[in-house]
Structure formats: structure tokens, C-alpha cells
Design an enzyme around this catalytic site. Structure first.
Site, PDB file in Angstrom:
ATOM      1  N   CYS A 140     -72.536 -58.640  -1.508  1.00  0.00           N
ATOM      2  CA  CYS A 140     -73.397 -58.817  -0.327  1.00  0.00           C
ATOM      3  C   CYS A 140     -73.469 -57.531   0.486  1.00  0.00           C
ATOM      4  O   CYS A 140     -74.520 -57.188   1.023  1.00  0.00           O
ATOM      5  CB  CYS A 140     -72.863 -59.942   0.562  1.00  0.00           C
ATOM      6  SG  CYS A 140     -72.806 -61.549  -0.225  1.00  0.00           S
ATOM      7  N   CYS A 155     -67.766 -60.986   0.895  1.00  0.00           N
ATOM      8  CA  CYS A 155     -68.498 -60.798  -0.359  1.00  0.00           C
ATOM      9  C   CYS A 155     -68.837 -59.319  -0.582  1.00  0.00           C
ATOM     10  O   CYS A 155     -69.636 -58.748   0.154  1.00  0.00           O
ATOM     11  CB  CYS A 155     -69.767 -61.643  -0.318  1.00  0.00           C
ATOM     12  SG  CYS A 155     -70.907 -61.364  -1.677  1.00  0.00           S
TER      13      CYS A 155
END
Length: 172
Positions: free
Chosen positions: A98, A95
Site C-alpha cells: 500500500c 501494508c
């Protein structure tokens, strides 16, 4: 071969270790075949890989800013049973957002100087926790106090929004 090893060990000594060495060259030459050198007060071992430091390092009791959750029991112990409020960062290795949010969130938590903790949960490793807390997208941050969810957000926030979120969680 042995003299190269002794010279390499002598080369990597600290200043305090050198002060413990014997002063006469005869004792150095005679001890080259042993595994350690002997001074009048201190024995310093050169060939053992695990020799102790000459003096103890000062111990600082610094609380970790964040920690990785290992399993469900670890989550229960360190998050649900925590006396501090805990921010739980549900993320994934793949991600991109993230990877942007994680350091920003750690910085916002570090500003609070131990009044809040941060747990990082990889959803690929701990799918059961992600399902239990209703995580459907990453990054998701859940704020918990006393084992109860008090607030959450999904996605990226800027530094000021993160600071106000953390302050709201700890009750400022």
C-alpha cells in the site's frame, strides 16, 4: 527580559514590516515598553503572536489530488455524490505494498489535472466501508462514477498500468 523579546521580534520582521517602523530612535525607545510600535500610517504589533501579514497572499484555487475519508457520511458526500469519477484506495498503515502503490496512484491522478479525484480509506479505521465494498485484500482500488463501481483492481500495478486504468475510468 522585555528588551530581549523586543529585539527577537525585531529580528524576525520581514522587509515590509521594517519599512513601517518609525524613523526616529526616540519613538522606538519610548515605545519599547508598549506592546506595539506606531508609524504614521501603519500600526505594527510586535508582541502579539497573531499579527496579520503586510499584504494578502495570492489565493490559488487548486483542487486536492487526494483526500482521506473521515467517516461514512464523508464517504457518501465526497465519493458517492461526487460529480467527478473517484478512485477509492483501500489501504492499511501496516501494508507494505500500500505504501508503494499510494504515491504512484496519486501521481497518476495528478496527471489528469482535476478530471478525477482520489479518496483514501484506511481499512482499520473504516472496516464498515471495506466490508460494504467487498475488500478482502489490500491494496484494493475501486473506481466509482456517479456512485456506482465501474472498475477495480487488487495489488500493485506499474506506472503505465495505473495511467491506463485512470484514463479508462475518466473515459479517454
Amino acid at each position: 527580559m522585555a528588551h530581549r523579546l523586543v529585539l527577537r521580534r525585531l529580528w524576525t520582521l520581514s522587509v515590509n514590516d521594517i519599512r513601517c517602523l518609525p524613523t526616529s530612535t526616540a519613538s522606538v525607545a519610548s515605545s519599547c515598553y508598549s506592546t506595539s510600535l506606531q508609524s504614521s500610517t501603519t500600526r505594527v504589533s510586535f508582541l502579539s503572536p497573531s499579527r496579520s501579514l503586510p499584504r494578502a497572499l495570492p489565493h490559488t484555487s487548486r483542487r486536492e489530488v487526494s483526500f482521506n475519508v473521515q467517516d461514512s457520511e464523508d464517504f457518501t458526500e465526497r465519493v458517492i455524490n461526487s460529480e467527478l469519477p473517484v478512485l477509492v484506495d483501500f489501504h492499511a498503515q501496516w501494508c507494505g505494498p500500500c505504501k508503494i502503490l499510494g504515491p504512484r496512484l496519486e501521481k497518476a491522478v495528478a496527471k489528469q489535472k482535476g478530471r478525477v479525484a482520489m479518496a483514501k480509506v484506511d481499512i482499520d479505521d473504516h472496516t464498515d466501508l471495506a466490508i460494504e465494498y467487498g475488500v478482502s485484500a489490500v491494496p484494493t482500488v475501486i473506481a466509482m462514477r456517479g456512485g456506482d463501481v465501474v472498475d477495480h483492481f487488487v495489488g500493485i500495478k506499474d506506472d503505465e498500468e495505473l495511467d491506463s486504468f485512470v484514463s479508462k475510468v475518466i473515459g479517454q
